[in-house]
Design a protein around this motif. Structure first.
Motif, PDB file in Angstrom:
ATOM      1  N   VAL A 141     -53.212 -46.176 -31.232  1.00 37.86           N
ATOM      2  CA  VAL A 141     -53.427 -47.208 -32.237  1.00 37.86           C
ATOM      3  C   VAL A 141     -53.209 -48.558 -31.559  1.00 37.86           C
ATOM      4  N   GLY A 142     -54.266 -49.347 -31.430  1.00 31.01           N
ATOM      5  CA  GLY A 142     -54.148 -50.570 -30.638  1.00 31.01           C
ATOM      6  C   GLY A 142     -53.781 -50.174 -29.219  1.00 31.01           C
ATOM      7  N   ASP A 143     -52.727 -50.783 -28.690  1.00 31.40           N
ATOM      8  CA  ASP A 143     -52.276 -50.469 -27.332  1.00 31.40           C
ATOM      9  C   ASP A 143     -51.393 -49.231 -27.275  1.00 31.40           C
ATOM     10  N   VAL A 144     -50.971 -48.698 -28.414  1.00 27.42           N
ATOM     11  CA  VAL A 144     -49.791 -47.832 -28.447  1.00 27.42           C
ATOM     12  C   VAL A 144     -50.129 -46.355 -28.657  1.00 27.42           C
ATOM     13  N   PRO A 145     -49.767 -45.491 -27.707  1.00 29.23           N
ATOM     14  CA  PRO A 145     -49.919 -44.043 -27.951  1.00 29.23           C
ATOM     15  C   PRO A 145     -48.925 -43.589 -29.022  1.00 29.23           C
ATOM     16  N   VAL A 146     -49.438 -42.870 -30.017  1.00 32.99           N
ATOM     17  CA  VAL A 146     -48.584 -42.344 -31.086  1.00 32.99           C
ATOM     18  C   VAL A 146     -48.639 -40.822 -31.038  1.00 32.99           C
ATOM     19  N   HIS A 147     -47.477 -40.196 -31.037  1.00 37.63           N
ATOM     20  CA  HIS A 147     -47.368 -38.743 -30.961  1.00 37.63           C
ATOM     21  C   HIS A 147     -46.852 -38.227 -32.298  1.00 37.63           C
ATOM     22  N   SER A 148     -47.587 -37.311 -32.927  1.00 38.89           N
ATOM     23  CA  SER A 148     -47.250 -36.847 -34.279  1.00 38.89           C
ATOM     24  C   SER A 148     -46.772 -35.403 -34.243  1.00 38.89           C
ATOM     25  N   ILE A 149     -45.539 -35.188 -34.671  1.00 36.31           N
ATOM     26  CA  ILE A 149     -44.967 -33.846 -34.728  1.00 36.31           C
ATOM     27  C   ILE A 149     -44.928 -33.412 -36.188  1.00 36.31           C
ATOM     28  N   ARG A 150     -45.363 -32.181 -36.461  1.00 35.07           N
ATOM     29  CA  ARG A 150     -45.382 -31.658 -37.828  1.00 35.07           C
ATOM     30  C   ARG A 150     -44.633 -30.340 -37.845  1.00 35.07           C
ATOM     31  N   SER A 151     -43.576 -30.260 -38.651  1.00 35.70           N
ATOM     32  CA  SER A 151     -42.770 -29.045 -38.677  1.00 35.70           C
ATOM     33  C   SER A 151     -41.961 -29.005 -39.954  1.00 35.70           C
ATOM     34  N   HIS A 152     -41.802 -27.808 -40.541  1.00 36.25           N
ATOM     35  CA  HIS A 152     -40.795 -27.680 -41.589  1.00 36.25           C
ATOM     36  C   HIS A 152     -39.452 -28.090 -40.986  1.00 36.25           C
ATOM     37  N   GLY A 153     -38.560 -28.534 -41.814  1.00 37.41           N
ATOM     38  CA  GLY A 153     -37.251 -28.962 -41.326  1.00 37.41           C
ATOM     39  C   GLY A 153     -37.187 -30.460 -41.099  1.00 37.41           C
ATOM     40  N   TYR A 154     -38.363 -31.121 -41.120  1.00 40.71           N
ATOM     41  CA  TYR A 154     -38.392 -32.577 -41.056  1.00 40.71           C
ATOM     42  C   TYR A 154     -38.738 -33.146 -42.433  1.00 40.71           C
ATOM     43  N   VAL A 155     -38.332 -34.383 -42.698  1.00 38.30           N
ATOM     44  CA  VAL A 155     -38.794 -35.104 -43.872  1.00 38.30           C
ATOM     45  C   VAL A 155     -39.672 -36.241 -43.344  1.00 38.30           C
ATOM     46  N   ALA A 156     -39.059 -37.394 -42.968  1.00 35.58           N
ATOM     47  CA  ALA A 156     -39.825 -38.516 -42.419  1.00 35.58           C
ATOM     48  C   ALA A 156     -38.967 -39.208 -41.367  1.00 35.58           C
ATOM     49  N   HIS A 157     -39.422 -39.175 -40.138  1.00 34.26           N
ATOM     50  CA  HIS A 157     -38.646 -39.664 -38.996  1.00 34.26           C
ATOM     51  C   HIS A 157     -39.584 -40.370 -38.033  1.00 34.26           C
ATOM     52  N   GLN A 158     -39.086 -41.381 -37.343  1.00 32.47           N
ATOM     53  CA  GLN A 158     -39.904 -42.068 -36.339  1.00 32.47           C
ATOM     54  C   GLN A 158     -39.028 -42.638 -35.239  1.00 32.47           C
ATOM     55  N   GLU A 159     -39.540 -42.537 -34.017  1.00 31.20           N
ATOM     56  CA  GLU A 159     -38.847 -43.052 -32.848  1.00 31.20           C
ATOM     57  C   GLU A 159     -39.806 -43.992 -32.137  1.00 31.20           C
ATOM     58  N   VAL A 160     -39.394 -45.227 -31.869  1.00 26.15           N
ATOM     59  CA  VAL A 160     -40.207 -46.160 -31.101  1.00 26.15           C
ATOM     60  C   VAL A 160     -39.504 -46.364 -29.767  1.00 26.15           C
ATOM     61  N   ILE A 161     -40.217 -46.069 -28.677  1.00 28.02           N
ATOM     62  CA  ILE A 161     -39.618 -46.086 -27.340  1.00 28.02           C
ATOM     63  C   ILE A 161     -40.211 -47.229 -26.540  1.00 28.02           C
ATOM     64  N   PHE A 162     -39.350 -48.104 -26.017  1.00 28.06           N
ATOM     65  CA  PHE A 162     -39.776 -49.192 -25.143  1.00 28.06           C
ATOM     66  C   PHE A 162     -39.214 -48.936 -23.748  1.00 28.06           C
TER      67      PHE A 162
END
Lengths: 247, 247, 247, 247
Positions: free
Chosen positions: A179-200
């Motif tokens: 998205v734009g300049d940024v690679p986004v990695h999407s993990i889908r699994s039971h046991g998650y609700v809504a989580h995000q990590e931004v790494i610089f």
């Protein structure tokens, strides 16, 4: 302050009712749902409404409230440019009334996006990993897409060159997207609700900003910030971050 | 811009020499170490010095530079109030000269502290986990202590009540300590260099800011920000964060 | 135990020399590099060699060692089926000699893969996030591919159905790929060395196994396990995990 | 297989009822709570009971079931040595009946402990960080204490020397404690449910095993493993890990 909730029987509305009841500086003046008369807003002396209804009914609610000089805090989705224009026009006749349209009331999510925008100016690389429950149909998530856009804009303003990436051989099939300049990695699994990590990352160091949201209660502190500050911000405001000074 | 490094044979100084040599907008005018004459700073037309020497020799270097109208970027440790006063007095006679004293040049660490200060206003709970190599003698780390103090101050300003904590039974012997309001947990193990995680929590959500530093190269982008901006900030500045606008 | 290192001037070999010198139960009998005579292995009474040379020279070294009844621990890469067959044939004439070929001496990496294989039997979902320095040319990493294959095999044996995944809309351009059943997400950034996270999820819980490797010293404990145990495992062994009992 | 739940109206019991109803290979034969007659277990041909009742009533339930040759899977807490002896005595007269007493049905937690026991043999350092909601009264958590004990035992068996730790100066007040050899760090905050991270470190690398549990549904896969396997394990078994082979 007297606060009414519209959509009070919905999941978010019910949480909002509970949150207002728990706040010692706020009084719940009305808890309305489909079919209830809006006149109660006036008769109870309501000063602020919180709207968690539906895209179909929200504009009628806001029109009534604004015309009666009641401030509005809106979590209902579906605000396109047309609706925002209608809202501005309504507000122009009531210059003291404040209206907050907030796509995301999660304070943690809002801060994560703000911090990411700032960090983007100082680091060569930025990638996003977002983790959601397996029933989610879209990848990347809306929050990830918005974060990636904010990072991309910040990089452009800082005249960053392209991120370093020597990858020559790759495999197909990774969930996510660029998205734009940024690679986004999407993990889908039971046991998650809504989580995000931004790494610089840059030479010798990484900075990681992570938000974990495990239930709807997490949105209520943001709703209360909206309620407590909407009167101080007359006119239209889009995005809770505009009420969160000093960032 | 012509830049000289003092303490050029030390570990940080050597990294600084390499970083300046790699920067296309900077020229290394001199790389001095113990016993070298400071007169070279003048003869080479040096505009900025970077000082990574020792608490014993730093003041003599700064006096020479400031008296010759050369800006100073200082990573040498040990600046107490007395030294800062001496520095202000030197600078008062050279009002165009800038001096940056930076306890930490790691951009990631500086951002982590800034973000933590902001997040502290919005979350009920805050705790720090810091991880360092097993040879470290002090716990908690200096960065953790400073972060905890900044969080404590921000909580005071926001009139936060005490963090929720129902703990009734406990065991002795956990490494770390409570700094201001903030519990700090110190992990010591080979395999770590310098890492810190600041965790903010409220109903339904947590926000985590993590910094991982694996070598000294990670400090050089911060040194270069100092070098490039010191001339624009006449007088004394303590803390790299003051050069990092818009946070 | 008398141990010689071949390829002693290379980066891994030099680390091995240092590790053997530091181990009180081991004696460095020889440190050989290109051009040195292998005869020293016999004259010094060497019992085990550690080979970190090149794909071109390794077979000649192993032939000499095995024919002189010296055990071999091999970190040199490039062992295909043909070379392994040659080795078996050499060993068949020296039934007491042990040979360990280890693609990865990192204990943490080996354990991560073993644990992942076990966890795969109990969780519905499994995804991998691997993070490497920006100069890496291949994505996903070799370790991620091997881990994904081990997880896929374990799922097959446990007759797992397909992972839950409701994704309907997606974007192109995510770095990584699907290996067997397992989505692998590849992050590339300065500030990383070699890191991997394996995430297992099921209703209400996730289990995450993460390995962080920041330098070559991290491989030496694995090399020493190889050296200390190779004599107890006559014949050919591929993979350090076979010496790590009880997992 | 016909399965009855005792304590079916409690929070864990209700989840168990739902889990059994969802499993195509299991039939819910009875859902009993306080005051219901146990005779239904016999009349419905129940083969296995799942007991989530109370320490006061559990022994009476187990006595009835075992005397009627019904296998028992027990999540009720409070099993001390005396109760375990009583149970063994009951079972000695019914040698084909299996009884599983499981302090923790979370597969992820059980695997985390098993993996930690294995990893402890290979790493110099081990520390635990556990994160729980702010209403928890004990620190460290029961799971953290048990994990720390398992690690300590494994270190003893591997004759590990003391963990490296150069700490000389410390502050008071860190929540947590040292359990056996292992420092445990306890974080308490709203926004958490039950989480634990076990960190193993050695030169150049760390291995981290993390378990996140966000609701009770996460225990049900473990309950079903118990139900499906209890008949194959006659006699008393303590700990679900004994049914999970090949780790």
């Amino acid at each position: 302050m007297k606060v009414a909730v519209l959509g009070a029987k919905g999941r978010m509305g019910a949480e909002a009712v509970a949150a207002i009841n728990s706040a010692t500086d706020l009084t719940l003046s009305a808890a309305l749902d489909l079919g209830d008369s809006l006149d109660q807003l006036v008769s109870t002396g309501t000063e602020v409404i919180v709207d968690f209804t539906t895209p179909d009914s929200v504009m009628k609610n806001l029109e009534f409230a604004i015309n009666n000089d009641i401030h509005v805090v809106v979590g209902t989705t579906g605000f396109d440019d047309k609706k925002l224009e209608q809202l501005k026009s309504l507000l122009s006749n009531h210059p003291k009334v404040g209206a907050l349209i907030a796509p995301n009331f999660g304070l943690g999510a809002v801060l994560m996006m703000q911090f990411s925008q700032t960090a983007a100016k100082y680091f060569e690389s930025a990638e996003i990993v977002e983790m959601h429950h397996a029933n989610k149909v879209d990848a990347p998530s809306g929050t990830a897409i918005r974060t990636a856009q904010m990072i991309t804009d910040a990089r452009k303003q800082s005249k960053k060159s392209a991120m370093p990436d020597a990858t020559k051989s790759e495999l197909p099939g990774a969930r996510g997207g660029k998205v734009g300049d940024v690679p986004v990695h999407s993990i889908r699994s039971h046991g998650y609700v809504a989580h995000q990590e931004v790494i610089f990352g840059d030479a010798g160091e990484t900075l990681t900003i992570r938000h974990d949201s495990i239930n709807r209660a997490g949105f209520m502190p943001g709703v209360l910030i909206g309620v407590r500050n909407v009167a101080k911000h007359p006119g239209l405001t889009v995005g809770l971050e505009n009420y969160m000074g000093g960032m």
